[in-house]
Design an enzyme around this catalytic site. Structure first.
Site, PDB file in Angstrom:
ATOM      1  CD  GLN A 181       5.458   1.012  13.602  1.00 36.73           C
ATOM      2  OE1 GLN A 181       4.664   0.654  14.484  1.00 36.73           O
ATOM      3  NE2 GLN A 181       6.737   1.201  13.837  1.00 36.73           N
ATOM      4  CE  LYS A 223       0.358   1.364  15.343  1.00 36.63           C
ATOM      5  NZ  LYS A 223       1.635   2.040  15.112  1.00 36.63           N
ATOM      6  CG  PHE A 243       1.811   8.589  15.917  1.00 38.00           C
ATOM      7  CD1 PHE A 243       3.060   8.843  16.452  1.00 38.00           C
ATOM      8  CD2 PHE A 243       1.703   8.340  14.561  1.00 38.00           C
ATOM      9  CE1 PHE A 243       4.192   8.858  15.643  1.00 38.00           C
ATOM     10  CE2 PHE A 243       2.826   8.339  13.746  1.00 38.00           C
ATOM     11  CZ  PHE A 243       4.080   8.599  14.291  1.00 38.00           C
ATOM     12  CG  HIS A 300      -3.063   2.201  19.337  1.00 37.49           C
ATOM     13  ND1 HIS A 300      -2.988   3.219  20.276  1.00 37.49           N
ATOM     14  CD2 HIS A 300      -2.149   2.506  18.381  1.00 37.49           C
ATOM     15  CE1 HIS A 300      -2.079   4.108  19.895  1.00 37.49           C
ATOM     16  NE2 HIS A 300      -1.573   3.689  18.747  1.00 37.49           N
ATOM     17  NE  ARG A 342      -5.278   1.380 -15.293  1.00 36.81           N
ATOM     18  CZ  ARG A 342      -4.166   0.863 -15.800  1.00 36.81           C
ATOM     19  NH1 ARG A 342      -3.057   0.838 -15.052  1.00 36.81           N
ATOM     20  NH2 ARG A 342      -4.143   0.385 -17.028  1.00 36.81           N
ATOM     21  CE1 TYR A 365      -2.091   2.793 -17.960  1.00 38.42           C
ATOM     22  CE2 TYR A 365      -2.529   2.636 -20.323  1.00 38.42           C
ATOM     23  CZ  TYR A 365      -1.798   2.256 -19.204  1.00 38.42           C
ATOM     24  OH  TYR A 365      -0.776   1.345 -19.316  1.00 38.42           O
ATOM     25  CG  ASP A 420      -6.249   6.358  14.498  1.00 37.14           C
ATOM     26  OD1 ASP A 420      -5.811   5.201  14.453  1.00 37.14           O
ATOM     27  OD2 ASP A 420      -5.515   7.367  14.419  1.00 37.14           O
ATOM     28  NE  ARG A 477      -1.536  -0.764  -7.351  1.00 31.72           N
ATOM     29  CZ  ARG A 477      -1.356   0.226  -8.229  1.00 31.72           C
ATOM     30  NH1 ARG A 477      -2.368   1.036  -8.527  1.00 31.72           N
ATOM     31  NH2 ARG A 477      -0.193   0.407  -8.802  1.00 31.72           N
TER      32      ARG A 477
END
Length: 388
Positions: free
Chosen positions: A187, A190, A90, A164, A219, A226, A161, A236
């Site tokens: 996703q 999956k 993909f 899968h 951060r 900051y 990766d 996140r």
């Protein structure tokens, strides 16, 4: 048409959920803090996911593509560097590289397992190579023994990766026990899902801390001034998604067990259809979660393959054409590409050229069906192929 059963095939729906997900959503809602810095669901999911995969650390992120991008960034991938990726995958595998300003170098895959060809990787390594990114295609591990050796010899790290490969094992070792960073996707299709989402497992605390900073705009935890220590972005994961993923992880083992029982039956039956070749299994990959039931019809043209997929869908199967070769997608050529033409890359990737034109996959919910349904699936495929 021939091959359509008298009664529609009713495979289990996907995604699957029950009151466990509902309870998790309510738990996340009522804690009063819906982002990871104030809630507890993401933290709990990361601990559970890391433990399940044998990793020292896990970091939940917004999606699988971001998981790859963050993994690459932690290893210093950026302008002036190259990352070796399989040509058959993909396109997120290459796009994550390219969005960091690096060059994605596609190499060929094995004709039987559809995973990256280690010899092709070795030939593609240059002084600019910063990472090697194998894809565990459909849950089938790439040759990690050879890749780990090549990585050590060339001093180039591996990023798995594992989009899968939730719950997969290589010679008894889980994804997180193989000494390299791994990126996962959640996703909608999956093996476990919150609609979107991703995770990165890290073998070292240093890498994890770098990833944490970069996934939160650089951060530090508890920062009130900051003080953005590094570059990065907001990757996140939210508390609601994490609560769903905790429930999804809890039922993953049972689903894997069912798919592992069904695949040998389906693969044997597919082998009995003249001209059909199911994806091969490397015996060293002793636990394959079977994200996709993949097979080829060698010699079939891309157009005929697409017609076959349409017939399978008409017959009631959740069937799809396989991924296009990444170098045959116009998006690949927008930025961060090797100094080669499509034809030049294709000449170096004969296996990819074959697979992307004649390959088909069935959604993993097919393998959650009954053993009897595996026979019906095969009959539909045989009849549809004969009708071509």
């Amino acid at each position: 048409m021939d091959g359509i059963p008298s009664q529609p095939l009713e495979f289990p729906e996907w995604p699957q959920f029950d009151d466990t997900e509902r309870a998790g959503l309510v738990r996340a809602l009522e804690q009063g803090q819906w982002w990871r810095m104030g809630g507890g669901e993401v933290d709990a999911f990361e601990r559970e996911f890391a433990e399940y995969h044998g990793a020292d650390h896990a970091l939940a992120v917004t999606n699988g593509t971001h998981a790859l991008e963050l993994s690459l960034e932690v290893l210093g991938v950026g302008p002036g560097t190259e990352v070796i990726v399989p040509a058959f995958t993909f396109i997120s595998s290459s796009q994550a590289v390219q969005r960091l300003g690096a060059v994605a170098i596609p190499v060929d895959v094995d004709l039987e397992t559809y995973c990256i060809d280690v010899a092709a990787v070795a030939e593609a390594i240059t002084p600019r190579t910063r990472a090697i990114m194998p894809v565990h295609m459909a849950g089938q591990f790439a040759d990690m023994d050879a890749l780990v050796k090549l990585s050590a010899d060339a001093d180039v790290p591996v990023i798995q990766d594992a989009a899968h490969a939730h719950g997969a094992r290589w010679q008894g070792q889980r994804v997180g026990e193989l000494g390299s960073i791994a990126a996962f996707s959640f996703q909608n299709g999956k093996l476990m899902t919150a609609g979107e989402g991703g995770a990165v497992t890290f073998p070292t605390t240093e890498q994890y801390e770098s990833g944490f900073l970069r996934h939160s705009c650089g951060r530090p935890r508890g920062d009130r001034g900051y003080f953005h220590r590094t570059s990065g972005s907001n990757f996140r994961l939210n508390e609601f998604s994490a609560s769903i993923l905790r429930a999804q992880l809890a039922r993953l083992d049972g689903q894997i067990m069912t798919r592992q029982q069904r695949w040998p039956v389906l693969a044997r039956l597919l082998n009995e259809i003249p001209g059909v070749l199911p994806q091969a299994t490397d015996s060293r990959a002793d636990r394959n979660p079977r994200y996709m039931a993949m097979f080829r019809v060698p010699g079939l043209s891309e157009q005929s393959r697409n017609e076959l997929v349409d017939r399978l869908i008409e017959g009631g199967l959740p069937a799809f054409a396989v991924f296009r070769a990444i170098y045959r997608c116009s998006g690949f050529w927008e930025v961060g590409t090797p100094d080669m033409s499509v034809d030049q890359i294709a000449a170096r990737c004969p296996n990819t050229e074959a697979i992307y034109q004649d390959g088909i996959w069935l959604h993993h919910r097919t393998l959650l069906g009954t053993e009897e349904q595996m026979h019906l699936v095969t009959q539909i495929i045989a009849d549809a192929l004969a009708a071509l």
